[in-house]
Enzyme design. Structure first.
Site, PDB file in Angstrom:
ATOM      1  N   ASP A  57      37.724  22.355  37.488  1.00  0.00           N
ATOM      2  CA  ASP A  57      37.853  23.256  36.798  1.00  0.00           C
ATOM      3  C   ASP A  57      37.026  25.054  37.177  1.00  0.00           C
ATOM      4  O   ASP A  57      36.243  24.523  37.103  1.00  0.00           O
ATOM      5  CB  ASP A  57      38.024  23.297  34.894  1.00  0.00           C
ATOM      6  CG  ASP A  57      38.972  22.235  34.347  1.00  0.00           C
ATOM      7  OD1 ASP A  57      39.777  22.355  35.475  1.00  0.00           O
ATOM      8  OD2 ASP A  57      38.508  22.107  33.327  1.00  0.00           O
ATOM      9  N   TRP A  58      37.859  26.426  37.242  1.00  0.00           N
ATOM     10  CA  TRP A  58      36.962  27.262  36.842  1.00  0.00           C
ATOM     11  C   TRP A  58      35.304  27.340  36.698  1.00  0.00           C
ATOM     12  O   TRP A  58      34.543  27.609  36.988  1.00  0.00           O
ATOM     13  CB  TRP A  58      37.789  28.499  36.611  1.00  0.00           C
ATOM     14  CG  TRP A  58      36.795  29.945  36.779  1.00  0.00           C
ATOM     15  CD1 TRP A  58      36.652  30.117  37.644  1.00  0.00           C
ATOM     16  CD2 TRP A  58      37.240  30.493  35.539  1.00  0.00           C
ATOM     17  NE1 TRP A  58      36.395  31.229  37.632  1.00  0.00           N
ATOM     18  CE2 TRP A  58      36.067  31.963  36.556  1.00  0.00           C
ATOM     19  CE3 TRP A  58      36.504  30.915  35.148  1.00  0.00           C
ATOM     20  CZ2 TRP A  58      35.663  32.844  35.960  1.00  0.00           C
ATOM     21  CZ3 TRP A  58      36.315  32.067  33.634  1.00  0.00           C
ATOM     22  CH2 TRP A  58      36.849  32.808  34.566  1.00  0.00           C
TER      23      TRP A  58
END
Length: 211
Positions: A57-58
């Site tokens: 994830d970011w």
């Protein structure tokens, strides 16, 4: 964009192992302002052949494995699909679990009305399994090691929320106190083990969490 704070942990002719910083996409997003990402930075700074095998994830930092040719990419992708890799994450979670370890076996699905969130859904969710272990207890929060057996989106974040221990700094799932407790999402891919597609050697990489 430069490689800047992307640390190369290991490289050879077939694979790259890097430490992705927080607040960097693994691959480009759909919007024009989401083009900066890990794979693009690598491809534009000495690794034009780099191919993404899996994603973080970011906001999640830590170990990502990349392939440097088509055959390697195919074999590494197979290992992830067949769950032949081993992964462990370090996280900070709100509260103190009664037990020192356990497992969470709850099905998950994407929830369009609250996008990009995911939710537990026993009827339509996909199987998801996480093992957890408390490493350290610190007042209002604890340090845990999380071992995902499946690889569902947001699995670790939603699973820990489901047992009442959201991750610190999680803007999607944490309550106000847990969100304010740390300036970033406290989730880091700290260990990855896989079989090298060319040598057949089992490799294991560790990268300590920056929190």
């Amino acid at each position: 964009m430069p490689l800047s704070n992307i640390h190369i942990l290991y490289q050879d002719a077939a694979v790259l192992v890097v430490n992705k910083p927080t607040l960097l996409l693994s691959v480009p997003g759909r919007a024009d302002d989401n083009k900066d990402c890990l794979i693009t930075r690598l491809q534009e700074n000495g690794y034009p052949e780099a191919r993404i095998v899996h994603r973080l994830d970011w906001e999640t930092s830590g170990i990502i494995l990349l392939a440097r040719d088509a055959d390697t990419h195919r074999e590494l992708s197979r290992q992830f699909h067949d769950r032949e890799t081993e992964k462990a994450y370090t996280a900070l979670a709100w509260g103190q679990p009664t037990l020192d370890s356990g497992s969470i076996d709850l099905p998950l699905r994407y929830d369009p009305p609250t996008k990009p969130r995911h939710v537990v859904d026993h009827e339509f969710g996909k199987h998801a399994l996480t093992f957890w272990k408390v490493l350290e207890r610190c007042g209002d929060w604890c340090r845990v090691e999380l071992t995902p057996i499946t690889g569902r989106s947001h699995q670790l974040r939603v699973h820990m929320l489901s047992i009442g221990h959201p991750l610190l700094g999680d803007g999607l799932y944490a309550h106000e106190q847990a969100l304010a407790a740390w300036p970033r999402l406290c989730l880091h891919a700290s260990m990855l083990s896989f079989t090298h597609p060319q040598s057949g050697e089992r490799l294991r990489f560790e990268c300590p969490a920056p929190f």
